[in-house]
Design a protein around this motif. Structure first.
Motif, PDB file in Angstrom:
ATOM      1  N   ALA B 161      43.791  43.671  41.901  1.00  0.00           N
ATOM      2  CA  ALA B 161      42.443  43.264  41.491  1.00  0.00           C
ATOM      3  C   ALA B 161      41.726  44.403  40.778  1.00  0.00           C
ATOM      4  CB  ALA B 161      41.641  42.807  42.705  1.00  0.00           C
ATOM      5  N   ARG B 162      41.845  45.614  41.341  1.00  0.00           N
ATOM      6  CA  ARG B 162      41.132  46.745  40.735  1.00  0.00           C
ATOM      7  C   ARG B 162      41.654  47.009  39.334  1.00  0.00           C
ATOM      8  NH1 ARG B 162      39.774  50.299  46.014  1.00  0.00           N
ATOM      9  NH2 ARG B 162      37.957  49.043  46.526  1.00  0.00           N
ATOM     10  N   ARG B 163      42.986  46.843  39.165  1.00  0.00           N
ATOM     11  CA  ARG B 163      43.595  47.102  37.871  1.00  0.00           C
ATOM     12  C   ARG B 163      43.271  45.986  36.862  1.00  0.00           C
ATOM     13  NH1 ARG B 163      47.161  49.271  34.644  1.00  0.00           N
ATOM     14  NH2 ARG B 163      49.070  48.195  34.040  1.00  0.00           N
ATOM     15  N   VAL B 164      43.479  44.727  37.280  1.00  0.00           N
ATOM     16  CA  VAL B 164      43.338  43.604  36.345  1.00  0.00           C
ATOM     17  C   VAL B 164      41.866  43.272  36.080  1.00  0.00           C
ATOM     18  CG1 VAL B 164      43.960  41.204  35.883  1.00  0.00           C
ATOM     19  CG2 VAL B 164      45.572  42.688  37.063  1.00  0.00           C
ATOM     20  N   CYS B 165      41.042  43.196  37.150  1.00  0.00           N
ATOM     21  CA  CYS B 165      39.630  42.858  36.957  1.00  0.00           C
ATOM     22  C   CYS B 165      38.895  44.007  36.281  1.00  0.00           C
ATOM     23  CB  CYS B 165      38.942  42.543  38.279  1.00  0.00           C
ATOM     24  SG  CYS B 165      39.750  41.245  39.191  1.00  0.00           S
ATOM     25  N   GLY B 166      39.327  45.217  36.595  1.00  0.00           N
ATOM     26  CA  GLY B 166      38.641  46.385  36.059  1.00  0.00           C
ATOM     27  C   GLY B 166      38.697  46.472  34.550  1.00  0.00           C
ATOM     28  N   SER B 167      39.801  45.998  33.939  1.00  0.00           N
ATOM     29  CA  SER B 167      39.879  46.113  32.486  1.00  0.00           C
ATOM     30  C   SER B 167      39.735  44.757  31.789  1.00  0.00           C
ATOM     31  CB  SER B 167      41.191  46.794  32.087  1.00  0.00           C
ATOM     32  OG  SER B 167      42.278  46.186  32.736  1.00  0.00           O
ATOM     33  N   ALA B 168      39.174  43.772  32.497  1.00  0.00           N
ATOM     34  CA  ALA B 168      38.934  42.460  31.881  1.00  0.00           C
ATOM     35  C   ALA B 168      37.576  42.445  31.198  1.00  0.00           C
ATOM     36  CB  ALA B 168      38.993  41.375  32.941  1.00  0.00           C
ATOM     37  N   PHE B 169      37.395  41.528  30.244  1.00  0.00           N
ATOM     38  CA  PHE B 169      36.065  41.334  29.642  1.00  0.00           C
ATOM     39  C   PHE B 169      35.109  40.851  30.727  1.00  0.00           C
ATOM     40  CE2 PHE B 169      33.053  38.212  27.924  1.00  0.00           C
ATOM     41  CZ  PHE B 169      32.316  39.028  27.082  1.00  0.00           C
ATOM     42  N   ALA B 170      35.573  39.874  31.479  1.00  0.00           N
ATOM     43  CA  ALA B 170      34.802  39.377  32.617  1.00  0.00           C
ATOM     44  C   ALA B 170      35.767  38.757  33.613  1.00  0.00           C
ATOM     45  CB  ALA B 170      33.793  38.331  32.168  1.00  0.00           C
ATOM     46  N   THR B 171      35.347  38.757  34.886  1.00  0.00           N
ATOM     47  CA  THR B 171      36.167  38.143  35.925  1.00  0.00           C
ATOM     48  C   THR B 171      35.431  36.945  36.476  1.00  0.00           C
ATOM     49  OG1 THR B 171      37.138  40.260  36.519  1.00  0.00           O
ATOM     50  CG2 THR B 171      37.271  38.518  38.157  1.00  0.00           C
TER      51      THR B 171
END
Lengths: 240, 379
Positions: B161-171
Motif C-alpha cells: 500500500a505504501r509503495r503503490v498508493c504513495g506514487s498514485a495520482f489518487a487512491t
C-alpha cells in the motif's frame, strides 16, 4: 419561647434569576417528556399526514433552544457583582468559609449533627451540585445540537460543532444524550426533595423564595468574614 | 468554454495515460454501444454526481474525448464484495467499465495473469505511470506486528500500500474496510486493521465506504476525475460530498412515516407490510450519511430500507462497533451486560435516588433537629 422572634428578610433571587429558574424547569420537563417519546415513540399517528413525531421533535428543539438561551443568560447575569447571584456564590469550595459551610451541610444530611444549616443565599452544597448540573447541560447542548445539525452537514451549526463530531460517533452522542437526561432527572429528584426538606427544617421560606425572591432568617450574623450584603439590594461590600 | 475545458482535460489525461489510445467515445462506438445508451449513461452519471442536468452534455463531450486512465486494483483484508458489486454493476456494464472506461492493469481477482506475471504487471504499471495512475484499494490493512497478518506474493499489504498508493495520482479506498478498517477493525481487532488513510498518511485518498460500496459512486468518482481533471469535493471523513453529503434519514422514502409516528413494531406486523418507518427496529439511517435512498443498488432496484430491513450504518466510521446492536437504536453501555441499555440503567439510577431520598425524608421527619431560631439564642 416567650420573647418574639426577629426575622430578617433578604431579597435573594432577583427577577432574572427566577425567570431563568422557571424557564429551565419548564424546558427540562418538556425536553425529558419529548426526549423520551423520541427515544421510545409510543405515540402513533393514524395516517401518514398526522406529523405526530414531527411535532414532538419540534417541541424538543424549541425547548432545547429555550434552555440554552436561559442557561447562557443566567451565566451572563452571574457576571454582575451580586451577593447571591454573582459567580463567586457558585464556588464555595474555593474558600475556607465555604468549605466549612459545606461540611455543616454534609453533617446535617448524613444525620451526624442536629444543627440545621440556615443558608441565606444558595445552599453551599446545592450550589456545588449546580456547577455539575451546568457541566451536564453543556454536554447535552453539545450532543443535542450536534445531532440536530446533522440535517445540514457543512452548515453553520455543524461547522461550529465540528470538535464534537471528531470526538465521538453519532451513536455515542445519542448514548450520552440519554445518560445526560437520566443524570438531570436524578438531580431534579434531589433538588425537589432538598428544597422540601430545608423548607421544613430551616423555616426560611425556601420553597416560596423562588416565586417571591425573598428568604427569611433569624440569624444575627449571616455572612462569613469579608462578605456583607444589604438586606434588600444585596450588594457586596468587601472589607479587606 | 466547456469544449475548451474538456479538450484541456483530454490532453491532460493523454499525458497521464502516456499511451496513444482511442478515446472512450471511439471505443464504445467500436464495441457497438449505441449513442443513445452512451448519453443515457452520461445523464445517469451527472445525476449521481449531484450535478444539474445541464451538465450532461459536458460529461458526454468530455467522455467522448478523454483517454482511458490507468488503474490498479489492490485486494487486501477483504471479502471481494466491492469487486463483486462492481462486476455486477448494471450501469455501466462490466464491459463498459472494466474494458472501456478504465484501463485496469492489475486486479488480482479478474486479471488473466498470475504469479510472477501479475507481479510484473503491477511493477511495470506503477513505474511507468508513476504519479499518474489511479489506485483502488479494497480491504483493510493489517498494521500489527509489522503487518504480517496480510501478505500478497511475500510482501505485507502495508508495504504494498505504501509503495503503490504513495506514487498514485489518487487512491480510491473502496468499501468500509479500505476506508476505515471495517469488519476486520471491529473489537478486538486481532490484526490491527486500519483504513488506507491511517496506513498511508499523506497520500491523496478518496473514501468510498459502504458494504459493499455502490458501484455507481465509484463510476461517478472516476467520471468526475475524467470530466474535471480533479478529485471531487470531500467531507471531513474523505468521502465525496455528492454521494455522502446527506443523511439517509433525511432522504428516506419512509421518512413521512417517521414524522407521522408510524413505526414497525415487530417483524412482519401490519406496519411492516405497509412499509412503515423502521426506526424502532434499530435503523441507523439517522446516523448514516450515504446516497442509498436516491442512488440505490443494482440498477436502482432497491436498498436495505426499501426491502424492509433497517439501515445497518455500514458506511460510517467505526462500523461495526459504533453501529451495534444492529436491531437496537442505541448502543450498549460499555462495562454493563448486553441487555443493559442506557435507559434501563438511567431508570434504575432515578429509582435508586428517589428511594434513597424517601428513606432520608422518613428519617428526617422522625428526627428532631435544632430549630435555627434556637441556634440564634445560643449565638
Amino acid at each position: 419561647m416567650s420573647e418574639p422572634l426577629i426575622f430578617k428578610r433578604y431579597y435573594v433571587w432577583q427577577l432574572p434569576v427566577r425567570i431563568c429558574h422557571w424557564v429551565n424547569a419548564l424546558s427540562i420537563l418538556l425536553l425529558s417528556i419529548t426526549g423520551f417519546l423520541i427515544g421510545y415513540p409510543v405515540i402513533a399517528g393514524s395516517s401518514p399526514q398526522s406529523f405526530v413525531m414531527g411535532w414532538v421533535r419540534f417541541i424538543h428543539f424549541v425547548a432545547g433552544y429555550a434552555l440554552i438561551i436561559s442557561v447562557i443568560s443566567r451565566l451572563l447575569w452571574s457576571l454582575n457583582d451580586h451577593c447571591f447571584s454573582g459567580w463567586r456564590e457558585y464556588f464555595p469550595f474555593l474558600t475556607k468559609e465555604g468549605r466549612a459551610e459545606i461540611l455543616v451541610m454534609l453533617k446535617f444530611y448524613f444525620f451526624i449533627d442536629r444543627k440545621t444549616p440556615d443558608a441565606v443565599g444558595h445552599n453551599p452544597l446545592a450550589v456545588t451540585a449546580y456547577v455539575g448540573l451546568f457541566l451536564i447541560f453543556f454536554g447535552m447542548f453539545a450532543s443535542g445540537f450536534a445531532l440536530y445539525a446533522e440535517h445540514a452537514p457543512g452548515g453553520v451549526m455543524a461547522t461550529a460543532l465540528k470538535p464534537v463530531y471528531l470526538l465521538m460517533s453519532t451513536q455515542t452522542m445519542h448514548l450520552y444524550h440519554h445518560i445526560g437526561m437520566w443524570l438531570i432527572i436524578c438531580f431534579v429528584i434531589n433538588h425537589i426533595y432538598s428544597v422540601w426538606l430545608l423548607d421544613i427544617k430551616e423555616k426560611g421560606g425556601e420553597i416560596t423564595s423562588i416565586f417571591s425572591g425573598y428568604k427569611y432568617t433569624t440569624k444575627v450574623h449571616v455572612f462569613s468574614e469579608g462578605k456583607e450584603c444589604d438586606e434588600n439590594g444585596c450588594f457586596i461590600r468587601v472589607k479587606k | 468554454m466547456s469544449s475548451n475545458k474538456s479538450s484541456n482535460v483530454s490532453e491532460k489525461t493523454e499525458q497521464i495515460s502516456g499511451k496513444q489510445e482511442f478515446s472512450i467515445g471511439e471505443i464504445l462506438k467500436k464495441r457497438g454501444v449505441s449513442r443513445r445508451d452512451f448519453l443515457k449513461f452520461c445523464s445517469a452519471m451527472t445525476a449521481a454526481m449531484s450535478l444539474p442536468a445541464s451538465f450532461a452534455p459536458t460529461v458526454a463531450q468530455a467522455l467522448d474525448e478523454v483517454k482511458r486512465p490507468t488503474l490498479v486494483w489492490l485486494n487486501f483484508q477483504d471479502c471481494t464484495g466491492d469487486s463483486e458489486a462492481l462486476l455486477r454493476a448494471a450501469n455501466p456494464t462490466v464491459g463498459e467499465l472494466i474494458l472501456d472506461i478504465l484501463s485496469v492493469d492489475y486486479h488480482e481477482t479478474i486479471m488473466a495473469a498470475a504469479g510472477h506475471q501479475a507481479d510484473e504487471a503491477l511493477e511495470s504499471t506503477i513505474t511507468k505511470y508513476k504519479g499518474k495512475y489511479i489506485c483502488v484499494v479494497e480491504g483493510s490493512i493489517s498494521m500489527k506486528d509489522g503487518g504480517v497478518y496480510g501478505c500478497t506474493s511475500g510482501k505485507t499489504h502495508l508495504e504494498i500500500a505504501r509503495r503503490v498508493c504513495g506514487s498514485a495520482f489518487a487512491t480510491i479506498a473502496i468499501g468500509t474496510c479500505a476506508a476505515y478498517g471495517g469488519i476486520a477493525a471491529a473489537i478486538p481487532n486481532p490484526t490491527g486493521a486500519v483504513g488506507v488513510r491511517d496506513a498511508v498518511p499523506g497520500a491523496t485518498i478518496i473514501n468510498l465506504p459502504g458494504c459493499p460500496c455502490n458501484a455507481d459512486n465509484l463510476t461517478a468518482t472516476v467520471v468526475h476525475y475524467l470530466v474535471f481533471g480533479k478529485i471531487p469535493a470531500l467531507d471531513s471523513h474523505g468521502r465525496p460530498l455528492f454521494a455522502y453529503g446527506k443523511r439517509i434519514h433525511d432522504n428516506c422514502e419512509r421518512r413521512p412515516h417517521f414524522d407521522a409516528g408510524q413505526y414497525v413494531e415487530i417483524w412482519g406486523d401490519e406496519g411492516h407490510r405497509k412499509g412503515f418507518c423502521l426506526y424502532k427496529m434499530g435503523c441507523k439511517g439517522p446516523a448514516t450519511f450515504h446516497n442509498c435512498p436516491t442512488q440505490r443498488y443494482n440498477e436502482k432496484t432497491s436498498w436495505p430500507v426499501a426491502a424492509g430491513h433497517p439501515c445497518a450504518g455500514c458506511s460510517e466510521p467505526q462500523f461495526w462497533d459504533a453501529m451495534g446492536p444492529m436491531y437496537k437504536r442505541l448502543p450498549n453501555v460499555p462495562g454493563f451486560g448486553i441487555e443493559h441499555t442506557a435507559d434501563k440503567i438511567g431508570l434504575g439510577m432515578a429509582v435508586g435516588v428517589g428511594a434513597a431520598f424517601a428513606v432520608h425524608g422518613a428519617i428526617s421527619a422522625l428526627r428532631k433537629d435544632k430549630d435555627p431560631a434556637e441556634k440564634t439564642k445560643e449565638d
